[in-house]
Write a protein that holds these residues in place. Structure first.
Motif, short mmCIF file in Angstrom:
data_model
loop_
_atom_site.label_atom_id
_atom_site.label_comp_id
_atom_site.label_asym_id
_atom_site.label_seq_id
_atom_site.Cartn_x
_atom_site.Cartn_y
_atom_site.Cartn_z
N PHE A 77 -35.31 -3.21 2.96
CA PHE A 77 -34.74 -4.39 2.34
C PHE A 77 -34.12 -4.15 0.98
O PHE A 77 -33.44 -5.01 0.45
CB PHE A 77 -35.82 -5.47 2.22
N ASN A 78 -34.38 -2.99 0.39
CA ASN A 78 -33.92 -2.72 -0.97
C ASN A 78 -33.37 -1.32 -1.11
O ASN A 78 -33.94 -0.37 -0.56
CB ASN A 78 -35.08 -2.87 -1.96
N VAL A 79 -32.31 -1.21 -1.88
CA VAL A 79 -31.76 0.08 -2.25
C VAL A 79 -32.25 0.36 -3.67
O VAL A 79 -32.13 -0.50 -4.55
CB VAL A 79 -30.22 0.07 -2.19
N SER A 80 -32.82 1.52 -3.89
CA SER A 80 -33.37 1.85 -5.21
C SER A 80 -32.26 2.11 -6.22
O SER A 80 -31.10 2.36 -5.86
CB SER A 80 -34.27 3.08 -5.12
N ASP A 81 -32.63 2.08 -7.49
CA ASP A 81 -31.68 2.42 -8.55
C ASP A 81 -31.17 3.85 -8.38
O ASP A 81 -29.98 4.12 -8.61
CB ASP A 81 -32.32 2.26 -9.93
N ASP A 82 -32.05 4.77 -7.99
CA ASP A 82 -31.63 6.16 -7.78
C ASP A 82 -30.62 6.25 -6.64
O ASP A 82 -29.66 7.02 -6.71
CB ASP A 82 -32.83 7.06 -7.49
N GLU A 83 -30.83 5.48 -5.58
CA GLU A 83 -29.87 5.49 -4.46
C GLU A 83 -28.54 4.90 -4.90
O GLU A 83 -27.48 5.45 -4.56
CB GLU A 83 -30.44 4.70 -3.27
N HIS A 84 -28.56 3.82 -5.67
CA HIS A 84 -27.31 3.25 -6.20
C HIS A 84 -26.57 4.27 -7.05
O HIS A 84 -25.34 4.41 -6.93
CB HIS A 84 -27.60 2.00 -7.06
N LEU A 85 -27.29 4.97 -7.91
CA LEU A 85 -26.65 5.97 -8.76
C LEU A 85 -26.07 7.10 -7.93
O LEU A 85 -24.93 7.54 -8.17
CB LEU A 85 -27.65 6.52 -9.78
N LEU A 86 -26.80 7.56 -6.92
CA LEU A 86 -26.29 8.62 -6.05
C LEU A 86 -25.01 8.18 -5.35
O LEU A 86 -24.03 8.93 -5.31
CB LEU A 86 -27.36 9.02 -5.03
N LEU A 87 -25.00 6.97 -4.83
CA LEU A 87 -23.79 6.44 -4.19
C LEU A 87 -22.63 6.40 -5.18
O LEU A 87 -21.50 6.77 -4.85
CB LEU A 87 -24.04 5.04 -3.63
N GLY A 88 -22.92 5.97 -6.41
CA GLY A 88 -21.87 5.91 -7.44
C GLY A 88 -21.34 7.28 -7.82
O GLY A 88 -20.15 7.44 -8.08
N LEU A 89 -22.21 8.27 -7.85
CA LEU A 89 -21.76 9.64 -8.16
C LEU A 89 -20.84 10.14 -7.06
O LEU A 89 -19.81 10.77 -7.34
CB LEU A 89 -22.96 10.57 -8.32
N VAL A 90 -21.19 9.87 -5.81
CA VAL A 90 -20.38 10.35 -4.69
C VAL A 90 -19.06 9.59 -4.59
O VAL A 90 -18.02 10.20 -4.36
CB VAL A 90 -21.17 10.30 -3.36
N ASP A 91 -19.09 8.27 -4.81
CA ASP A 91 -17.82 7.53 -4.68
C ASP A 91 -16.98 7.57 -5.95
O ASP A 91 -15.86 7.08 -5.98
CB ASP A 91 -18.06 6.09 -4.21
N GLY A 92 -17.52 8.15 -7.03
CA GLY A 92 -16.76 8.32 -8.26
C GLY A 92 -16.86 7.16 -9.22
O GLY A 92 -16.26 7.20 -10.30
N SER A 93 -17.61 6.11 -8.88
CA SER A 93 -17.71 4.97 -9.78
C SER A 93 -18.69 5.21 -10.93
O SER A 93 -18.68 4.46 -11.90
CB SER A 93 -18.13 3.71 -9.00
N ARG A 94 -19.50 6.25 -10.83
CA ARG A 94 -20.43 6.61 -11.92
C ARG A 94 -20.17 8.06 -12.33
O ARG A 94 -20.19 8.96 -11.49
CB ARG A 94 -21.89 6.49 -11.45
N PRO A 95 -19.91 8.31 -13.58
CA PRO A 95 -19.70 9.70 -14.03
C PRO A 95 -21.03 10.44 -14.10
O PRO A 95 -22.08 9.84 -14.33
CB PRO A 95 -19.11 9.52 -15.43
N ARG A 96 -20.99 11.74 -13.88
CA ARG A 96 -22.24 12.52 -13.91
C ARG A 96 -22.85 12.57 -15.31
O ARG A 96 -24.00 12.87 -15.48
CB ARG A 96 -22.04 13.91 -13.33
N GLN A 97 -22.06 12.23 -16.32
CA GLN A 97 -22.57 12.21 -17.68
C GLN A 97 -23.61 11.11 -17.89
O GLN A 97 -24.27 11.05 -18.91
CB GLN A 97 -21.44 12.04 -18.71
#
Length: 133
Positions: A77-97
């Motif tokens: 039922f829930n996506v963790s913050d770590d999963e959200h960050l991982l998705l963002g790193l892969v799709d480019g919406s979150r910088p690795r910095q």
């Protein structure tokens, strides 16, 4: 007030499901002492992309090194913050910095993210090319 938005493309939905399933499988295999890649292959086979097991194993390994702690995964039922960050790193919406890791670890994670993007494109196809057909 209504809000209009563009629904996610099937490719984006598929990538999200693949990455979430892979991250959860990877975490479970690591926690239970199982061999990770065979578990990933079985999980990814449901998405018809078992070939991604090695690249997603590396991505999760280097992501966890950058986090400097075990990756937290969600549930049905829930996506963790770590999963959200991982998705963002892969799709480019979150910088690795956004991760407070060393430059060496950050560079290694960047390579893993690039490899993952390339392999996803090669495995699932280039979404922009499909729109042209």
């Amino acid at each position: 007030m209504s809000r209009h938005f563009t629904p996610p493309t099937p490719e984006a939905t598929a990538v999200t499901a693949i990455l979430i399933d892979a991250a959860r499988c990877w975490r479970e295999a690591r926690d239970s002492g199982q061999s990770v890649q065979p578990c990933l292959s079985r999980t990814l086979d449901r998405h018809d992309c078992a070939i991604l097991a090695p690249v997603l194993d590396s991505l999760c390994l280097f992501y966890e090194a950058a986090l400097e702690r075990p990756m937290t995964v969600g549930d049905a039922f829930n996506v963790s913050d770590d999963e959200h960050l991982l998705l963002g790193l892969v799709d480019g919406s979150r910088p690795r910095q956004c991760l407070a890791c060393t430059q060496d670890v950050s560079a290694t994670l960047a390579c893993a993210v690039c490899s993952t993007r390339i392999m996803l494109m090669l495995t699932l196809g280039d979404p922009s090319a499909r729109r042209l057909q």
